[in-house]
Design an enzyme around this catalytic site. Structure first.
Site, PDB file in Angstrom:
ATOM      1  N   ASP A 206       0.837  -1.207   0.000  1.00  0.00           N
ATOM      2  CA  ASP A 206       0.000   0.000   0.000  1.00  0.00           C
ATOM      3  C   ASP A 206       0.871   1.257   0.000  1.00  0.00           C
ATOM      4  OD1 ASP A 206      -2.336   1.431  -0.008  1.00  0.00           O
ATOM      5  OD2 ASP A 206      -2.819   1.104   2.106  1.00  0.00           O
TER       6      ASP A 206
ATOM      7  N   HIS B 105       2.272   3.536  -8.984  1.00  0.00           N
ATOM      8  CA  HIS B 105       2.011   2.126  -9.290  1.00  0.00           C
ATOM      9  C   HIS B 105       3.155   1.529 -10.111  1.00  0.00           C
ATOM     10  CE1 HIS B 105      -1.838   2.485  -7.487  1.00  0.00           C
ATOM     11  NE2 HIS B 105      -2.372   3.231  -8.427  1.00  0.00           N
TER      12      HIS B 105
ATOM     13  N   LEU C 135      10.340 -20.433  -5.505  1.00  0.00           N
ATOM     14  CA  LEU C 135       9.368 -19.561  -4.832  1.00  0.00           C
ATOM     15  C   LEU C 135       8.012 -19.562  -5.539  1.00  0.00           C
ATOM     16  CD1 LEU C 135       8.944 -17.050  -2.775  1.00  0.00           C
ATOM     17  CD2 LEU C 135       9.371 -15.670  -4.812  1.00  0.00           C
TER      18      LEU C 135
ATOM     19  N   LEU D 157      -6.891  -4.666   7.470  1.00  0.00           N
ATOM     20  CA  LEU D 157      -6.693  -5.777   6.539  1.00  0.00           C
ATOM     21  C   LEU D 157      -7.286  -5.526   5.156  1.00  0.00           C
ATOM     22  CD1 LEU D 157      -7.183  -8.858   8.893  1.00  0.00           C
ATOM     23  CD2 LEU D 157      -5.057  -7.886   8.025  1.00  0.00           C
ATOM     24  N   SER D 158      -8.237  -4.594   5.058  1.00  0.00           N
ATOM     25  CA  SER D 158      -8.832  -4.281   3.756  1.00  0.00           C
ATOM     26  C   SER D 158      -9.250  -5.537   2.988  1.00  0.00           C
ATOM     27  CB  SER D 158      -7.873  -3.420   2.921  1.00  0.00           C
ATOM     28  OG  SER D 158      -7.533  -2.242   3.614  1.00  0.00           O
TER      29      SER D 158
HETATM   30  C1  IPE Z   1      -5.529  -2.623  -0.140  1.00  0.00           C
HETATM   31  O1  IPE Z   1      -5.187  -1.301  -0.275  1.00  0.00           O
HETATM   32  C2  IPE Z   1      -5.524  -3.310  -1.467  1.00  0.00           C
HETATM   33  C3  IPE Z   1      -4.215  -3.471  -2.088  1.00  0.00           C
HETATM   34  C4  IPE Z   1      -3.068  -3.158  -1.563  1.00  0.00           C
HETATM   35  C5  IPE Z   1      -4.252  -4.068  -3.392  1.00  0.00           C
HETATM   36  P1  IPE Z   1      -6.279  -0.137  -0.413  1.00  0.00           P
HETATM   37  O2  IPE Z   1      -5.533   1.107  -0.569  1.00  0.00           O
HETATM   38  O3  IPE Z   1      -7.250  -0.493  -1.473  1.00  0.00           O
HETATM   39  O4  IPE Z   1      -7.014  -0.233   0.993  1.00  0.00           O
HETATM   40  P2  IPE Z   1      -7.851   0.853   1.780  1.00  0.00           P
HETATM   41  O5  IPE Z   1      -8.867   1.417   0.834  1.00  0.00           O
HETATM   42  O6  IPE Z   1      -6.882   1.884   2.242  1.00  0.00           O
HETATM   43  O7  IPE Z   1      -8.436   0.102   2.929  1.00  0.00           O
HETATM   44  C1  IPE Z   2      -1.596   0.323  -3.302  1.00  0.00           C
HETATM   45  O1  IPE Z   2      -1.384   1.691  -3.336  1.00  0.00           O
HETATM   46  C2  IPE Z   2      -1.882  -0.242  -4.656  1.00  0.00           C
HETATM   47  C3  IPE Z   2      -3.278  -0.630  -4.876  1.00  0.00           C
HETATM   48  C4  IPE Z   2      -4.212  -0.613  -3.995  1.00  0.00           C
HETATM   49  C5  IPE Z   2      -3.619  -1.062  -6.210  1.00  0.00           C
HETATM   50  P1  IPE Z   2      -2.579   2.736  -3.311  1.00  0.00           P
HETATM   51  O2  IPE Z   2      -2.954   3.055  -4.706  1.00  0.00           O
HETATM   52  O3  IPE Z   2      -3.684   2.240  -2.453  1.00  0.00           O
HETATM   53  O4  IPE Z   2      -1.864   3.963  -2.648  1.00  0.00           O
HETATM   54  P2  IPE Z   2      -2.483   4.979  -1.590  1.00  0.00           P
HETATM   55  O5  IPE Z   2      -3.022   4.163  -0.469  1.00  0.00           O
HETATM   56  O6  IPE Z   2      -3.550   5.734  -2.300  1.00  0.00           O
HETATM   57  O7  IPE Z   2      -1.330   5.816  -1.181  1.00  0.00           O
HETATM   58 MG    MG Z   3      -4.089   2.451  -0.501  1.00  0.00          MG
END
Ligand code: IPE
Ligand code: IPE
Ligand code: MG
Length: 257
Positions: A37, A54, A148, A212-213
Protein backbone atom coordinates in the site's frame (compact mmCIF):
# COMPACT_ATOMS: atom_id res chain seq x y z
CA UNK A 1 7.45 4.47 -19.13
CA UNK A 2 8.24 6.26 -15.88
CA UNK A 3 11.99 6.43 -15.68
CA UNK A 4 14.26 6.34 -12.71
CA UNK A 5 14.38 10.15 -12.53
CA UNK A 6 11.80 10.19 -9.78
CA UNK A 7 13.50 7.60 -7.68
CA UNK A 8 13.92 8.89 -4.17
CA UNK A 9 17.38 8.05 -2.97
CA UNK A 10 16.52 8.85 0.61
CA UNK A 11 15.42 5.67 2.36
CA UNK A 12 13.14 5.64 5.36
CA UNK A 13 14.99 5.39 8.63
CA UNK A 14 15.37 1.86 9.92
CA UNK A 15 15.34 1.12 13.59
CA UNK A 16 18.03 -1.51 13.16
CA UNK A 17 19.79 -2.97 10.19
CA UNK A 18 20.31 -6.65 9.51
CA UNK A 19 22.28 -8.76 7.10
CA UNK A 20 20.84 -11.64 5.16
CA UNK A 21 23.31 -13.97 6.88
CA UNK A 22 22.12 -12.91 10.34
CA UNK A 23 18.50 -13.49 9.40
CA UNK A 24 19.22 -16.90 7.91
CA UNK A 25 20.63 -18.14 11.22
CA UNK A 26 17.07 -18.47 12.51
CA UNK A 27 13.95 -19.99 10.96
CA UNK A 28 12.40 -17.71 8.39
CA UNK A 29 8.67 -17.48 7.63
CA UNK A 30 7.70 -19.90 4.90
CA UNK A 31 4.77 -17.86 3.65
CA UNK A 32 4.98 -14.08 3.64
CA UNK A 33 1.97 -12.03 2.56
CA UNK A 34 2.22 -8.34 1.77
CA UNK A 35 -0.45 -5.66 1.47
CA UNK A 36 1.50 -3.37 -0.85
CA UNK A 37 0.00 0.00 0.00
CA UNK A 38 0.98 3.63 -0.47
CA UNK A 39 1.72 3.93 -4.18
CA UNK A 40 -0.67 6.85 -4.58
CA UNK A 41 0.76 8.78 -1.63
CA UNK A 42 4.29 8.13 -2.86
CA UNK A 43 3.37 9.75 -6.17
CA UNK A 44 1.46 12.60 -4.53
CA UNK A 45 4.49 13.52 -2.42
CA UNK A 46 6.36 14.02 -5.67
CA UNK A 47 3.51 15.81 -7.46
CA UNK A 48 3.30 12.92 -9.90
CA UNK A 49 0.26 11.08 -11.24
CA UNK A 50 -0.83 8.08 -9.14
CA UNK A 51 0.17 5.86 -12.04
CA UNK A 52 3.82 6.79 -11.42
CA UNK A 53 3.49 5.34 -7.93
CA UNK A 54 2.01 2.13 -9.29
CA UNK A 55 4.81 1.86 -11.84
CA UNK A 56 7.44 2.32 -9.16
CA UNK A 57 5.60 -0.20 -6.98
CA UNK A 58 5.92 -2.73 -9.78
CA UNK A 59 9.70 -2.36 -9.76
CA UNK A 60 9.65 -3.07 -6.03
CA UNK A 61 7.65 -6.25 -6.66
CA UNK A 62 10.48 -7.46 -8.86
CA UNK A 63 13.16 -6.57 -6.31
CA UNK A 64 11.33 -8.12 -3.36
CA UNK A 65 10.42 -11.27 -5.32
CA UNK A 66 14.05 -11.83 -6.18
CA UNK A 67 15.13 -11.25 -2.60
CA UNK A 68 12.40 -13.47 -1.12
CA UNK A 69 13.58 -16.25 -3.43
CA UNK A 70 17.18 -15.73 -2.32
CA UNK A 71 16.11 -15.97 1.32
CA UNK A 72 14.38 -19.27 0.66
CA UNK A 73 10.87 -17.99 1.41
CA UNK A 74 8.51 -20.58 -0.06
CA UNK A 75 5.43 -18.49 -0.77
CA UNK A 76 5.14 -14.75 -1.33
CA UNK A 77 1.54 -13.55 -1.60
CA UNK A 78 1.18 -9.98 -2.88
CA UNK A 79 -2.07 -8.06 -2.66
CA UNK A 80 -2.13 -6.29 -6.02
CA UNK A 81 -5.80 -5.39 -6.59
CA UNK A 82 -8.78 -5.82 -4.30
CA UNK A 83 -12.43 -6.44 -5.20
CA UNK A 84 -13.03 -2.92 -3.83
CA UNK A 85 -10.39 -1.26 -6.00
CA UNK A 86 -12.86 -1.15 -8.94
CA UNK A 87 -14.30 1.89 -7.15
CA UNK A 88 -11.29 3.96 -8.23
CA UNK A 89 -11.40 6.34 -11.20
CA UNK A 90 -11.68 4.47 -14.50
CA UNK A 91 -8.30 5.72 -15.73
CA UNK A 92 -6.54 4.41 -12.62
CA UNK A 93 -8.27 1.04 -12.87
CA UNK A 94 -7.27 0.83 -16.53
CA UNK A 95 -3.69 1.57 -15.65
CA UNK A 96 -3.65 -1.00 -12.86
CA UNK A 97 -5.07 -3.60 -15.26
CA UNK A 98 -2.15 -3.00 -17.61
CA UNK A 99 0.44 -3.60 -14.92
CA UNK A 100 0.30 -7.42 -14.83
CA UNK A 101 1.07 -7.48 -18.57
CA UNK A 102 3.82 -4.92 -18.22
CA UNK A 103 5.30 -6.75 -15.28
CA UNK A 104 5.10 -10.16 -16.89
CA UNK A 105 6.30 -9.13 -20.35
CA UNK A 106 9.35 -7.58 -18.77
CA UNK A 107 10.05 -10.07 -16.02
CA UNK A 108 8.60 -13.42 -17.07
CA UNK A 109 11.89 -14.66 -18.57
CA UNK A 110 13.63 -13.70 -15.34
CA UNK A 111 10.98 -15.44 -13.23
CA UNK A 112 11.37 -18.59 -15.33
CA UNK A 113 15.14 -18.37 -14.99
CA UNK A 114 14.78 -18.04 -11.21
CA UNK A 115 12.46 -21.08 -11.03
CA UNK A 116 9.55 -18.96 -9.71
CA UNK A 117 6.05 -20.45 -9.84
CA UNK A 118 3.47 -17.73 -10.57
CA UNK A 119 -0.05 -18.17 -9.22
CA UNK A 120 -3.08 -15.96 -8.84
CA UNK A 121 -5.90 -15.84 -6.31
CA UNK A 122 -8.97 -13.72 -7.02
CA UNK A 123 -11.72 -13.61 -9.58
CA UNK A 124 -10.09 -13.83 -13.01
CA UNK A 125 -13.33 -13.79 -14.99
CA UNK A 126 -13.95 -10.11 -14.22
CA UNK A 127 -10.52 -9.05 -15.46
CA UNK A 128 -10.16 -7.46 -18.90
CA UNK A 129 -9.16 -10.08 -21.49
CA UNK A 130 -5.67 -8.66 -21.97
CA UNK A 131 -4.97 -8.83 -18.22
CA UNK A 132 -6.34 -12.34 -17.88
CA UNK A 133 -4.35 -13.60 -20.85
CA UNK A 134 -1.08 -12.22 -19.46
CA UNK A 135 -1.72 -13.78 -16.08
CA UNK A 136 -2.72 -17.15 -17.53
CA UNK A 137 0.32 -17.24 -19.74
CA UNK A 138 2.57 -16.61 -16.74
CA UNK A 139 0.84 -19.32 -14.75
CA UNK A 140 1.16 -21.81 -17.62
CA UNK A 141 4.79 -20.99 -18.35
CA UNK A 142 5.91 -21.29 -14.75
CA UNK A 143 3.74 -24.25 -13.80
CA UNK A 144 6.66 -26.70 -13.62
CA UNK A 145 8.84 -24.38 -11.53
CA UNK A 146 9.69 -25.60 -8.07
CA UNK A 147 11.16 -22.45 -6.48
CA UNK A 148 9.37 -19.56 -4.83
CA UNK A 149 5.60 -19.48 -5.30
CA UNK A 150 4.76 -15.90 -6.30
CA UNK A 151 1.08 -15.66 -5.56
CA UNK A 152 -0.68 -12.50 -6.76
CA UNK A 153 -3.97 -11.57 -5.13
CA UNK A 154 -5.59 -9.92 -8.12
CA UNK A 155 -9.22 -8.89 -7.99
CA UNK A 156 -9.15 -10.67 -4.65
CA UNK A 157 -11.53 -10.12 -1.75
CA UNK A 158 -11.67 -12.38 1.24
CA UNK A 159 -15.40 -12.00 1.81
CA UNK A 160 -16.11 -12.90 -1.81
CA UNK A 161 -13.79 -15.90 -1.47
CA UNK A 162 -15.54 -17.14 1.68
CA UNK A 163 -19.00 -16.46 0.21
CA UNK A 164 -18.13 -18.49 -2.89
CA UNK A 165 -16.82 -21.32 -0.73
CA UNK A 166 -20.09 -21.38 1.24
CA UNK A 167 -22.12 -21.47 -1.99
CA UNK A 168 -20.04 -24.34 -3.36
CA UNK A 169 -20.31 -26.33 -0.14
CA UNK A 170 -24.09 -25.69 -0.01
CA UNK A 171 -24.43 -27.05 -3.55
CA UNK A 172 -22.62 -30.23 -2.56
CA UNK A 173 -24.95 -30.61 0.40
CA UNK A 174 -27.98 -29.98 -1.84
CA UNK A 175 -26.84 -32.74 -4.18
CA UNK A 176 -26.43 -35.08 -1.23
CA UNK A 177 -22.67 -35.37 -1.81
CA UNK A 178 -21.83 -33.84 1.57
CA UNK A 179 -23.68 -33.79 4.84
CA UNK A 180 -23.57 -30.74 7.16
CA UNK A 181 -21.60 -32.83 9.66
CA UNK A 182 -18.81 -33.20 7.09
CA UNK A 183 -18.22 -29.45 7.13
CA UNK A 184 -15.14 -28.83 9.25
CA UNK A 185 -12.29 -26.32 9.11
CA UNK A 186 -10.21 -28.43 6.73
CA UNK A 187 -13.13 -28.78 4.37
CA UNK A 188 -13.79 -25.03 4.38
CA UNK A 189 -10.09 -24.35 3.75
CA UNK A 190 -10.19 -26.75 0.81
CA UNK A 191 -12.85 -24.57 -0.85
CA UNK A 192 -10.78 -21.40 -0.59
CA UNK A 193 -8.53 -20.08 -3.36
CA UNK A 194 -5.53 -20.80 -1.15
CA UNK A 195 -6.38 -24.50 -0.84
CA UNK A 196 -2.90 -25.58 -2.00
CA UNK A 197 -1.02 -23.15 0.25
CA UNK A 198 -0.16 -23.08 3.94
CA UNK A 199 -1.46 -20.04 5.81
CA UNK A 200 0.82 -16.99 5.89
CA UNK A 201 3.32 -16.91 8.76
CA UNK A 202 4.00 -13.21 8.38
CA UNK A 203 1.80 -10.39 7.09
CA UNK A 204 3.36 -7.08 6.15
CA UNK A 205 1.38 -3.93 5.39
CA UNK A 206 3.11 -0.80 4.21
CA UNK A 207 2.04 2.86 4.27
CA UNK A 208 0.93 3.15 7.90
CA UNK A 209 -2.61 1.81 7.50
CA UNK A 210 -3.43 -0.65 10.27
CA UNK A 211 -6.19 -2.71 8.68
CA UNK A 212 -6.69 -5.78 6.54
CA UNK A 213 -8.83 -4.28 3.76
CA UNK A 214 -10.57 -7.60 3.04
CA UNK A 215 -7.35 -9.60 2.72
CA UNK A 216 -7.15 -13.30 3.67
CA UNK A 217 -9.48 -13.05 6.66
CA UNK A 218 -9.62 -16.82 7.16
CA UNK A 219 -5.97 -17.52 6.41
CA UNK A 220 -4.54 -14.85 8.74
CA UNK A 221 -6.11 -16.32 11.90
CA UNK A 222 -2.68 -17.04 13.47
CA UNK A 223 -0.38 -14.96 11.30
CA UNK A 224 2.14 -12.52 12.81
CA UNK A 225 1.44 -8.94 11.66
CA UNK A 226 4.07 -6.31 10.90
CA UNK A 227 3.08 -2.78 9.96
CA UNK A 228 5.36 -0.06 8.67
CA UNK A 229 4.89 3.57 7.67
CA UNK A 230 7.15 3.03 4.66
CA UNK A 231 5.26 3.49 1.38
CA UNK A 232 5.42 0.46 -0.93
CA UNK A 233 7.58 2.14 -3.62
CA UNK A 234 10.15 2.90 -0.87
CA UNK A 235 10.17 -0.66 0.49
CA UNK A 236 13.59 -2.30 0.31
CA UNK A 237 15.26 -5.63 1.01
CA UNK A 238 16.36 -4.15 4.32
CA UNK A 239 12.74 -3.55 5.34
CA UNK A 240 11.93 -7.17 4.59
CA UNK A 241 14.87 -8.28 6.73
CA UNK A 242 13.62 -6.02 9.52
CA UNK A 243 10.13 -7.56 9.32
CA UNK A 244 11.59 -11.07 9.41
CA UNK A 245 13.86 -10.20 12.32
CA UNK A 246 10.82 -9.00 14.23
CA UNK A 247 8.97 -12.20 13.26
CA UNK A 248 11.88 -14.24 14.62
CA UNK A 249 11.48 -12.58 18.02
CA UNK A 250 7.80 -13.39 18.34
CA UNK A 251 6.59 -16.35 20.38
CA UNK A 252 3.90 -18.11 18.38
CA UNK A 253 1.61 -20.12 20.62
CA UNK A 254 -1.39 -20.90 18.40
CA UNK A 255 -3.52 -20.88 21.52
CA UNK A 256 -1.20 -23.18 23.46
CA UNK A 257 1.16 -22.25 26.28
C1 IPE B 1 -5.53 -2.62 -0.14
O1 IPE B 1 -5.19 -1.30 -0.27
C2 IPE B 1 -5.52 -3.31 -1.47
C3 IPE B 1 -4.22 -3.47 -2.09
C4 IPE B 1 -3.07 -3.16 -1.56
C5 IPE B 1 -4.25 -4.07 -3.39
P1 IPE B 1 -6.28 -0.14 -0.41
O2 IPE B 1 -5.53 1.11 -0.57
O3 IPE B 1 -7.25 -0.49 -1.47
O4 IPE B 1 -7.01 -0.23 0.99
P2 IPE B 1 -7.85 0.85 1.78
O5 IPE B 1 -8.87 1.42 0.83
O6 IPE B 1 -6.88 1.88 2.24
O7 IPE B 1 -8.44 0.10 2.93
C1 IPE C 1 -1.60 0.32 -3.30
O1 IPE C 1 -1.38 1.69 -3.34
C2 IPE C 1 -1.88 -0.24 -4.66
C3 IPE C 1 -3.28 -0.63 -4.88
C4 IPE C 1 -4.21 -0.61 -4.00
C5 IPE C 1 -3.62 -1.06 -6.21
P1 IPE C 1 -2.58 2.74 -3.31
O2 IPE C 1 -2.95 3.05 -4.71
O3 IPE C 1 -3.68 2.24 -2.45
O4 IPE C 1 -1.86 3.96 -2.65
P2 IPE C 1 -2.48 4.98 -1.59
O5 IPE C 1 -3.02 4.16 -0.47
O6 IPE C 1 -3.55 5.73 -2.30
O7 IPE C 1 -1.33 5.82 -1.18
MG1 MG D 1 -4.09 2.45 -0.50
Amino acid sequence: MFGKIWKDKKQSPLSLSYTKEEILRHPIPEHVAIIMDGNGRWAKKRALPRAAGHYEGMQVVRKITRFANELGIKVLTLYAFSTENWKRPKSEVEYLMKLPEQFLTTFLPELIEENVNVRVIGNREQLPDHTRRAVEQAIAETKQNTGLILNFALNYGSRAEITYAIQSIAKQVEKGLLSPEDINEDLVASYLMTKDLADPDLLIRTSGEIRLSNFMLWQLAYTEFWFTDVLWPDFTEQHLLEAIAEFQKRGRRFGGV
